[in-house]
Design a protein around this motif. Sequence first.
Motif, PDB file in Angstrom:
ATOM      1  N   SER A   1      46.151  42.120 -30.981  1.00  0.00           N
ATOM      2  CA  SER A   1      47.201  42.605 -30.753  1.00  0.00           C
ATOM      3  C   SER A   1      48.307  42.341 -31.730  1.00  0.00           C
ATOM      4  CB  SER A   1      47.962  42.330 -29.624  1.00  0.00           C
ATOM      5  OG  SER A   1      47.252  42.869 -28.186  1.00  0.00           O
TER       6      SER A   1
ATOM      7  N   VAL B   1      55.467  40.590 -28.767  1.00  0.00           N
ATOM      8  CA  VAL B   1      54.303  40.403 -27.821  1.00  0.00           C
ATOM      9  C   VAL B   1      53.957  39.168 -27.513  1.00  0.00           C
ATOM     10  CG1 VAL B   1      51.888  41.263 -27.391  1.00  0.00           C
ATOM     11  CG2 VAL B   1      53.504  42.654 -28.972  1.00  0.00           C
TER      12      VAL B   1
ATOM     13  N   ASN C   1      51.458  36.623 -24.690  1.00  0.00           N
ATOM     14  CA  ASN C   1      50.277  36.405 -23.855  1.00  0.00           C
ATOM     15  C   ASN C   1      50.966  37.078 -22.416  1.00  0.00           C
ATOM     16  OD1 ASN C   1      48.124  35.738 -25.361  1.00  0.00           O
ATOM     17  ND2 ASN C   1      48.878  33.728 -25.857  1.00  0.00           N
ATOM     18  N   HIS C   2      50.037  37.534 -21.662  1.00  0.00           N
ATOM     19  CA  HIS C   2      50.287  38.187 -20.265  1.00  0.00           C
ATOM     20  C   HIS C   2      50.307  36.877 -19.500  1.00  0.00           C
ATOM     21  CE1 HIS C   2      45.839  37.601 -19.799  1.00  0.00           C
ATOM     22  NE2 HIS C   2      46.199  37.542 -18.470  1.00  0.00           N
ATOM     23  N   ASN C   3      49.685  35.911 -19.826  1.00  0.00           N
ATOM     24  CA  ASN C   3      49.906  34.628 -18.651  1.00  0.00           C
ATOM     25  C   ASN C   3      50.740  33.639 -19.099  1.00  0.00           C
ATOM     26  OD1 ASN C   3      48.300  33.667 -20.950  1.00  0.00           O
ATOM     27  ND2 ASN C   3      46.405  33.157 -19.833  1.00  0.00           N
TER      28      ASN C   3
ATOM     29  N   ARG D   1      54.855  41.401 -22.274  1.00  0.00           N
ATOM     30  CA  ARG D   1      53.760  40.775 -22.033  1.00  0.00           C
ATOM     31  C   ARG D   1      52.502  41.697 -22.598  1.00  0.00           C
ATOM     32  NH1 ARG D   1      54.196  36.321 -19.204  1.00  0.00           N
ATOM     33  NH2 ARG D   1      56.221  35.980 -17.708  1.00  0.00           N
ATOM     34  N   ASP D   2      51.478  41.014 -23.351  1.00  0.00           N
ATOM     35  CA  ASP D   2      50.580  41.939 -23.737  1.00  0.00           C
ATOM     36  C   ASP D   2      49.555  42.281 -22.652  1.00  0.00           C
ATOM     37  OD1 ASP D   2      48.234  42.932 -25.404  1.00  0.00           O
ATOM     38  OD2 ASP D   2      47.743  41.170 -26.283  1.00  0.00           O
ATOM     39  N   SER D   3      49.324  43.634 -22.285  1.00  0.00           N
ATOM     40  CA  SER D   3      48.372  44.264 -21.406  1.00  0.00           C
ATOM     41  C   SER D   3      47.290  44.642 -22.035  1.00  0.00           C
ATOM     42  CB  SER D   3      49.060  45.319 -20.486  1.00  0.00           C
ATOM     43  OG  SER D   3      49.644  46.277 -21.184  1.00  0.00           O
TER      44      SER D   3
ATOM     45  N   PRO E   1      44.099  42.159 -22.243  1.00  0.00           N
ATOM     46  CA  PRO E   1      43.228  42.068 -20.919  1.00  0.00           C
ATOM     47  C   PRO E   1      42.631  43.335 -20.671  1.00  0.00           C
ATOM     48  CG  PRO E   1      45.376  41.118 -20.875  1.00  0.00           C
ATOM     49  CD  PRO E   1      45.248  41.678 -22.127  1.00  0.00           C
ATOM     50  N   THR E   2      43.124  44.370 -20.740  1.00  0.00           N
ATOM     51  CA  THR E   2      42.335  45.598 -20.383  1.00  0.00           C
ATOM     52  C   THR E   2      41.014  45.761 -21.239  1.00  0.00           C
ATOM     53  OG1 THR E   2      44.634  46.718 -19.895  1.00  0.00           O
ATOM     54  CG2 THR E   2      42.737  48.097 -20.547  1.00  0.00           C
TER      55      THR E   2
ATOM     56  N   PRO F   1      50.801  50.639 -23.915  1.00  0.00           N
ATOM     57  CA  PRO F   1      49.390  50.101 -23.328  1.00  0.00           C
ATOM     58  C   PRO F   1      48.841  51.563 -22.987  1.00  0.00           C
ATOM     59  CG  PRO F   1      51.375  49.766 -21.978  1.00  0.00           C
ATOM     60  CD  PRO F   1      51.915  49.967 -23.289  1.00  0.00           C
TER      61      PRO F   1
END
Length: 649
Positions: free
Chosen positions: A415, A420, A422-424, A435-437, A440-441, A540
């Motif tokens: 990414s 951006v 991290n999502h966590n 958040r970066d989705s 994870p996708t 996304p």
Amino acid sequence: MGYTVGILTISDTASVDSTKDLSGPTLKTVFEQASNENNTFNIVRSAIIPDEFGRIQNIVKQWSDNDNLDIVITTGGTGFGVKDITPEAIEPLLQKTSSGITHAMIATSLQKTPFAALSRPVSGVRGKTIILTVPGSPKGAKENLEAVINILPHAIDLVKGGTGENVHAQLNDQKINSSRDESGHQCVHNTKHEHHHHKYEHDTTRSFLSDPLSGPVTQRQRKSPYPMITVDEALNIIASNVGILGSITVPVNENLIGMVLAEDVYAKEPVPGYRASIVDGYAVVASDGPGIYPVIGVSIANASQTETMQLKPGQIARITTGGPIPNGATAVVMVEDTTLVKASADGLQEELVEIHVQARDNEWIREIGSDTSVGTIVVRKGELVTAVGGEIGVMASVGVQEVRVYKRPVFGILSTGNEVINHNEKNELKYGQIRDSNRPTFLAIGKVTGFEVKDFGIVNDNAQELENVLKSALSQVDVLVTTGGVSMGEFDLLKPTLERSLGATIHFGRLKMKPGKPTTFATIGSDESKKLIFSLPGNPVSATVTFYLFVLPALRKIAGYNNWNLPIVQAELTNNINLDPRPEYHRALISFDHMKGKFLAVSTGNQISSRMLSMRSCNALLKLPEKTDQLKEFAKGIMVNAILIGQLN
């Protein structure tokens, strides 16, 4: 200026099945990518014909003499094959030959492979038409045309009686405006048309569509220089650049799931390996007929049984399903067709049993190899090993312990973007952060499809940092998927970094579709070590949709799938959908209605490309056409094509 072009594909195979023609669409894309506001190449004629001398000449003469096209280009039939006759058909038609153009095409290909010496292109002029012949492979056709396409406007101008000054002036202006190097230095040109000397501070062999990586924002392009092509054209380009990886030998176990067989698999052992009973009952000599017989033993399915008993006429043996047939027995009678006459004194064993039916020879007996004989092909080359198809079971049953399969590609995900995180990330979002989705996708898609994924994290919008991460990632994967940085903003660095810093070839950079218009596809390296790069939009939904449309099919093709495109079914709309000016891939949930006997499609709602909720529960992408004055919506009840991306409910 606009130039008219005809593309003639010469191939016995493609003339029967037009989907086999990859070179024609490749040439079309090269012409479209070379078009700009000054010079436009318009494809007005195209055809696919077999390798037939007369048909080749007739079409070329029609396009040049009657249709007066500016350029006629043929692809195919320029090699050493028995049926390769294109040069012999074209050469007599030329009124002037152009050895310089021919040399430029061959010299360019020779830089890539010595086998280019086996190509026999010819080129020249007929009337006011430039005629070129290029190889039949998409790669060779592309290389040959790209080697000369920038000089074709000048050549056409001269053929039509001009001096070439206007065309050259356009080229000069274009170079001054767009060909600054990373330091901002301009190229220096000699404008005399007799000798085209181009002196550059740095790059002397390439011109770029992308902006320089440095220089003021005021110099960036305001419109995308990449021609907008259709999804089908993009898929053809990808297919022409995707090859199957080599094969490896692996054990037969659950890790085979998702792999494709690289060779036919033959049974090493017969199934069954011994004469076996199909039912529970009694082994008999069929000719004995009905009657009361002594039971001399028991035959059960047991690996510890070391020898088979001998059955004589007038004797029977109790036998279980799968038990070995005693020597001398010719049939089995089911237990339901018998009666116990006498048991042993302790009541534990049968001594006499009455047979009530006339058995037939071989009745209820599985002969050796009756299911599968030695040498039978049990799984064919190109078959996919699935979790439900029994491929692993059948190979295990016939003694196959290892097989050759195609390597499965490894893809990396990356990414980009200063905004951006991290999502966590546990801290609350700062203003302007997202958040970066996407990663994870893609990790989830990799897990469910069985492809190995390497996560290269998030890189900021910094040219040097991006270049370093891209180089590192490309050294570890077969396919790299990036998200973000492919639009027209001043920090959209993917395209220039790929082109200018890494020397990648960008095959397309803009698609006529919704969502995903700025989707970019590039390659780097030779055929033997070619890496694929998919630079997807950052939004996304756009990223996820284009992953399913382009990346996943490419991964499946690399892995050896025969049917590498995702399956398509017809589904009935359950609600009205307004059409978009671009062809749309609408997120939907489809299910099968057993009462109606058809698939039904329900839209997932608001389809804006940033709304990831439109992907929730989505298992299909509906292929919707672009809006026209005559067709502005698809009404409830219309049947549409649905690309399956998930399991049916």
